[in-house]
Design an enzyme around this catalytic site. Sequence first.
Site, short mmCIF file in Angstrom:
data_model
loop_
_atom_site.label_atom_id
_atom_site.label_comp_id
_atom_site.label_asym_id
_atom_site.label_seq_id
_atom_site.Cartn_x
_atom_site.Cartn_y
_atom_site.Cartn_z
N LYS A 23 0.83 -1.22 0.00
CA LYS A 23 0.00 0.00 0.00
C LYS A 23 0.87 1.26 0.00
O LYS A 23 0.67 2.16 -0.82
CB LYS A 23 -0.90 0.01 1.23
CG LYS A 23 -1.51 1.36 1.54
CD LYS A 23 -2.15 1.39 2.91
CE LYS A 23 -2.47 2.79 3.37
NZ LYS A 23 -1.42 3.46 4.12
N ASN A 24 1.82 1.34 0.93
CA ASN A 24 2.55 2.60 1.07
C ASN A 24 3.55 2.84 -0.06
O ASN A 24 4.05 3.95 -0.21
CB ASN A 24 3.21 2.69 2.44
CG ASN A 24 2.17 2.96 3.53
OD1 ASN A 24 1.03 3.35 3.22
ND2 ASN A 24 2.54 2.75 4.78
N CYS A 118 -5.05 8.70 8.38
CA CYS A 118 -5.36 8.26 9.74
C CYS A 118 -5.03 9.34 10.76
O CYS A 118 -4.02 10.04 10.62
CB CYS A 118 -4.53 7.01 10.07
SG CYS A 118 -5.09 5.54 9.20
N ARG A 123 0.44 15.37 12.47
CA ARG A 123 1.22 14.84 11.34
C ARG A 123 1.61 16.01 10.42
O ARG A 123 1.05 16.19 9.34
CB ARG A 123 0.42 13.79 10.56
CG ARG A 123 0.09 12.56 11.38
CD ARG A 123 -0.68 11.54 10.58
NE ARG A 123 0.15 10.77 9.68
CZ ARG A 123 -0.32 9.81 8.87
NH1 ARG A 123 -1.60 9.51 8.88
NH2 ARG A 123 0.50 9.15 8.07
N ASP A 307 3.73 0.90 12.08
CA ASP A 307 2.48 0.35 11.55
C ASP A 307 2.20 -1.07 12.06
O ASP A 307 1.10 -1.59 11.88
CB ASP A 307 2.51 0.35 10.01
CG ASP A 307 2.57 1.77 9.46
OD1 ASP A 307 2.21 2.70 10.20
OD2 ASP A 307 2.99 1.94 8.30
N1 EPU Z 1 7.15 14.50 10.40
C1 EPU Z 1 7.33 15.84 10.68
N2 EPU Z 1 7.34 16.72 9.62
C2 EPU Z 1 7.18 16.30 8.34
C3 EPU Z 1 7.01 14.94 8.07
C4 EPU Z 1 7.01 14.06 9.13
O1 EPU Z 1 7.46 16.25 11.81
O2 EPU Z 1 7.20 17.15 7.44
C5 EPU Z 1 7.14 13.55 11.51
C6 EPU Z 1 5.79 12.83 11.64
O3 EPU Z 1 4.87 13.58 12.37
C7 EPU Z 1 6.20 11.55 12.30
C8 EPU Z 1 7.58 11.26 11.72
O4 EPU Z 1 8.05 12.50 11.21
O5 EPU Z 1 6.33 11.76 13.67
C9 EPU Z 1 7.62 10.24 10.60
O6 EPU Z 1 6.64 10.56 9.63
P1 EPU Z 1 6.78 10.11 8.10
O7 EPU Z 1 6.80 11.36 7.28
O8 EPU Z 1 7.88 9.15 7.94
O9 EPU Z 1 5.38 9.42 7.87
P2 EPU Z 1 4.44 9.54 6.62
O10 EPU Z 1 5.23 9.60 5.37
O11 EPU Z 1 3.40 10.58 6.85
C10 EPU Z 1 4.32 6.97 6.18
C11 EPU Z 1 3.23 5.95 6.06
C12 EPU Z 1 2.66 5.67 7.45
C13 EPU Z 1 3.77 5.20 8.36
C14 EPU Z 1 4.90 6.24 8.39
C15 EPU Z 1 6.09 5.80 9.21
C16 EPU Z 1 2.35 6.42 3.88
C17 EPU Z 1 1.23 6.95 3.06
N3 EPU Z 1 2.19 6.48 5.19
O12 EPU Z 1 3.70 8.14 6.70
O13 EPU Z 1 1.72 4.62 7.27
O14 EPU Z 1 3.25 5.03 9.66
O15 EPU Z 1 5.34 6.49 7.05
O16 EPU Z 1 6.61 4.61 8.71
O17 EPU Z 1 3.33 5.94 3.34
C18 EPU Z 1 -0.14 3.29 7.77
O18 EPU Z 1 0.13 2.64 6.74
O19 EPU Z 1 -0.97 2.90 8.63
C19 EPU Z 1 0.57 4.54 7.99
C20 EPU Z 1 0.16 5.46 8.86
#
Ligand code: EPU
Length: 420
Positions: A23-24, A118, A123, A307
């Site tokens: 998915k991701n 979610c 975030r 996750d």
């Molecule tokens: N963060 C910041 N600033 C940013 C971006 C991130 O502070 O600009 C923080 C976030 O708040 C978090 C951490 O950095 O505390 C990591 O966030 P990341 O950006 O890595 O997460 P994401 O890209 O928003 C993806 C997955 C999530 C998964 C996370 C961590 C997708 C669409 N989502 O989210 O998946 O939990 O990486 O591995 O790829 C799920 O599948 O259930 C899900 C939530």
Amino acid sequence: MEEVIKIEGGKLLEGNIKVSGAKNATVALIPACVLATDIVKIVGIPNISDVRSLKEILEYMNVKVTTPSLDSMVIDPREMVNKPLVIDAVSKLRASYYFMGGLLGKYKKVVIRMPGGCNLGPRPIDLHLKGFKALGADIQYQDDNYIISADKLVGTKIYLDIASVGATINIIMAAVYAQGETTIENAAREPEIIDCITLLNEMGADIRGGGTSKITINGVEKLSGCFHEIIPDRIEAGTYLILAAAMAKQVTIENVIPYHLESLISKLIEMGVEIDSQIDKIVVRKSDNCLKKVDIKTMPYPGFATDLQAPLTALLTQAVGNSSVTETIYKERFKHCQQLNKMGANIIITPPSAIVVGPTSLSGTDVWATDLRCGAALVIAALMAKGTTTIHDIYHIDRGYEDIVSKLSDLGANIRREII
Ligand code: EPU
């Protein structure tokens, strides 16, 4: 009227279960296709609602999308129009933010609503925006929309304060057409990022260092079409591994890259679960002995995946002793614990940690999937529980798990969808 999942617990599971495409990765690969100038065919696409939302966004921009089979998608962006993305589909998922990098990279302009996804606590997307700015973009926020534009994008050095998956992929997309070289330091190393880089390189991009914390992108003039197969979903596979550890007479999980799951597999072995890891499948049997407690701490890849925190917490309710669960990625990601407690678990929640006091017997009741992985945890708990569990708000589960009801029915689970 509402659709729910009902599960009668206590049945041992047996058979084979096939994992879908990640998915991701998929939710990044589909937006990445806007960067191409010709047709892209992707296979291994999971049949989940996030994919349907992304298809709707592409079609809104006049991108032709066909699905020759259930798990493939042909994306033709040749007559695409860069319209402001202010439609509802954008707010249905987090990953719509990848259109920021994709459209900025290709057209030097994007207007887009705040993404959804979610609710795991705050975030922010400041690191994505910081990266776009460093490449030369101007960012405005008006009437709940981001307006990001640039006269030109120029390669530069970007250091990410946090190794963010989303920011790493978004900056790569914005940089593929930029002039000169961009380097991302402290880049995230998740397998989904490597998959996205592979797709872009197949189109003709020049990106190196995927899977390491330094990624280098040399801007190119044009990206063509390509063919790409998506990697298996390590989180779906991990969910089924945990579920099998809880209830399997013997379950074989197919279409897996065991290497992507090492942090989970080592914890399950520590708990006493019998696991036989082969090249692309994993065989799991429920242990005859009591499960042992373990402590986990979520970390960026290759650490223990956030996750899989909720699904493993469900299993820890059956381990002997106090297991501690520490969440370092989303410090408020504990809503599933409240739902598990309703079923009889004894979890003391003190964010960013929780203590799971086990073992406790679980009983079926009405519970709510507050987010995607909470939903997965509740399915696992319900399979172990006495009696019937009714899971509400299952649209969260449908966002990320393809055909979970039929996949688990095939293993002998007593699970069904019902309109109530
Ligand atoms: N963060 C910041 N600033 C940013 C971006 C991130 O502070 O600009 C923080 C976030 O708040 C978090 C951490 O950095 O505390 C990591 O966030 P990341 O950006 O890595 O997460 P994401 O890209 O928003 C993806 C997955 C999530 C998964 C996370 C961590 C997708 C669409 N989502 O989210 O998946 O939990 O990486 O591995 O790829 C799920 O599948 O259930 C899900 C939530």
